[in-house]
Scaffold this active site. Structure first.
Site, PDB file in Angstrom:
ATOM      1  N   GLY B 319      -2.411 -96.876   0.059  1.00 55.68           N
ATOM      2  CA  GLY B 319      -3.300 -98.184   0.472  1.00 55.68           C
ATOM      3  C   GLY B 319      -3.780 -97.613   1.970  1.00 55.68           C
ATOM      4  O   GLY B 319      -4.305 -96.611   2.290  1.00 55.68           O
ATOM      5  N   GLU B 320      -3.781 -98.538   2.927  1.00 50.75           N
ATOM      6  CA  GLU B 320      -4.128 -98.627   4.170  1.00 50.75           C
ATOM      7  C   GLU B 320      -5.684 -98.248   4.405  1.00 50.75           C
ATOM      8  O   GLU B 320      -6.094 -97.960   5.715  1.00 50.75           O
ATOM      9  CB  GLU B 320      -3.303 -97.331   5.034  1.00 50.75           C
ATOM     10  N   GLY B 321      -6.404 -98.234   3.163  1.00 51.71           N
ATOM     11  CA  GLY B 321      -8.078 -97.747   3.380  1.00 51.71           C
ATOM     12  C   GLY B 321      -7.805 -96.132   3.290  1.00 51.71           C
ATOM     13  O   GLY B 321      -9.112 -95.717   3.542  1.00 51.71           O
TER      14      GLY B 321
END
Lengths: 354, 354
Positions: B319-321
């Site tokens: 995740g997190e981009g």
């Protein structure tokens, strides 16, 4: 590095630094992320740590070396484009209009273009490197593509170019090809080295119909029957059914490995070059990354033999080093995460509740 | 763009420019490469042409908006990490030590970090954007995650952030998430919207054993049974089983589409956000790109529903981009090829011998 024989460069290729790779593996699990959550980027970063001998590898410049050559086998009608396109595309790459030119510019990758054996007239250009081993290979359905001396010559030219790139600061060295007819030569190489039948190593290239594909498979089979390349002797395979640009790229791979740089393969033709390089020096594979899997049929066969898993699968089939340039961003990201991410301790982030 | 209702932003989302896309498709076949040989990059470049209304799309800046929020459902023991990690990781992202911080820096992507509803104390930071809709959601096994008014509020906050990024020059807008417990909420959203059972939408997240996975599936099932979200009403789904950061990211997607920008999804949580966004405005999907397929089980289900094919498959689950940032290089390359490659005519390269 200036070497005068293939054996000399092969002797310079040592194993990656296992200690640095082990330290990188340990470091990965201290970084602020769930263990393993960066997936294949973690595996890439550990391989880079081993190659560069550091648990925090720093990648400086990126270069892609694109070698062009022609193939006498085009006389057998295996290609959709005329042979003159090789020389025209070399000019286009140098002028900045080809896909690899655009991608390299966009991604900050230095582009080195080499005439390894183009048949036609290549327009002079200050950036063009000359390392021609002949005006195209001979027709492999009639006899060997080149002499054993020429095979050694083009490999050594590639070694020299890789050394030069490494000395100029390139830590990622991509390989790319341009050559009308070179999927036919590559299919023959992959079949010769792996023992897989031409039906499974031959694809459409830039061609179209099933009829053409059947004819191309027949041409590859004939080339193997006429030449009987020795699978245990990679230089023999190169000389019998290879190509000048393929030999040069095999040399780039060897030279990159000898200089302890990361070598980024492109598509099918560069995989064939890697089979030659790894046939000469199996340890060279420890320095190679497979950027992508192309739609060309034999690419999968070659990558399996090389035990390399491609990073991208975007249905590309262009060559020129385009896949290599695309994948360099992933290698950059992998090294940067290993090098620059904070540990749980540094960032004061709580670990798993065990 | 400043909007005061979700209906208002939805009304602003029009279809991409079909004429520009058609011209791009024609241009691709005049460029110096065999037709179709850039594979999926060609499809990407045509989609970008439609979004930006130009057969030669120019991409300016890249931004990734990372939204953080907490989830009351952590009380059910669904996570391996304690809730405090959400706030700690926000600080780590801002300090430059998280994976997305490193990758964004490496790739020249601007990073915007938003507190969309973190429960713990987030350390003050000049770069932190505040758009909190509450100190974490309520436990979805006991009732709705948030009120319908809160759901609208977090979506509108995302719309505003996307508009702001677009006005500042971002042509690629990535979305990323941070929130302990948010795979549980996302699994519930994907099950609610698609009708697929929680067994098939729920994965391990950052957890470990099969026992934990079974318990998590049971929690998702309970959340759906208790709340009975209406699959035809995306705001209801968000309010009942969603999260503040998921709602905010749905808003970023809507705002990006309304501003005619390319929106780059990340992993599972942002796919859940895209289901909410596309439930509100189906045309928003025409502006979305799926960067990668994570190993999280429900991601595949969500992407199939969205009819988006991921570009990368690197076994990531962070995740997190991070996936969004990685894929931006591919979008850059696709647009650059369409925009800057020479045509056969311009480069005087011979075409196929027909």
């Amino acid at each position: 590095m200036s070497v005068t024989s293939v054996a000399e460069v092969v002797a310079q290729i040592g194993p990656p630094d296992a200690g640095a790779a082990r330290k990188a593996l340990e470091r990965l699990d201290r970084l602020t992320k769930p263990p393993g959550s960066l997936g294949r980027l973690e595996e890439l970063s550990v391989k880079l740590a081993g190659i560069f001998g550091s648990e925090r590898p720093r990648l400086r410049d990126k270069t892609v070396i694109v070698a062009a050559g022609d193939h006498g086998v085009v006389a057998q009608g295996v290609t959709a484009y005329p042979q003159e396109v090789t020389a025209q595309m070399v000019a286009n790459i140098l002028a900045g209009g080809a896909a690899v030119s655009v991608m390299a510019r966009q991604a900050g990758v230095r582009l080195v273009v080499v005439d390894a054996g183009v048949a036609g007239e290549v327009a002079a250009h200050p950036e063009l490197r000359l390392a021609s081993s002949g005006k195209g290979t001979a027709d492999i359905t009639q006899g060997p593509a080149m002499s054993r001396a020429q095979a050694q010559e083009c490999v050594l030219a590639g070694v020299a170019l890789a050394s030069e790139a490494a000395e100029a600061g390139a830590d990622l060295i991509g390989v790319g090809d341009m050559g009308i007819g070179n999927t036919t030569a590559s299919s023959a190489i992959v079949a010769a080295v792996t023992g897989v039948t031409p039906e499974k190593t031959t694809g459409r290239g830039a061609g179209r119909s099933n009829v053409e594909l059947d004819a191309k498979i027949e041409v590859v089979s004939r080339a193997l029957a006429v030449n009987r390349p020795d699978p245990g002797d990679a230089l023999d395979v190169l000389a019998k059914v290879g190509g000048f640009e393929i030999g040069l790229l095999a040399g780039v791979i060897l030279g990159g490995a000898a200089a302890r740089r990361a070598v980024v393969l492109d598509g099918f033709i560069t995989a064939a070059a890697a089979l030659i390089a790894c046939g000469l020096a199996p340890a060279a594979g420890d320095y190679c990354f497979a950027s992508h899997r192309s739609v060309e049929r034999g690419h999968r066969v070659a990558l399996r033999w090389l035990r390399l898993r491609p990073l991208l699968s975007l249905r590309m089939r262009l060559g020129e080093g385009t896949g290599a340039v695309l994948a360099m961003g992933l290698l950059d990201a992998a090294a940067a995460c290993l090098r620059e991410m904070a540990t749980f301790e540094e960032a004061a982030v709580s670990g798993r509740g065990e």
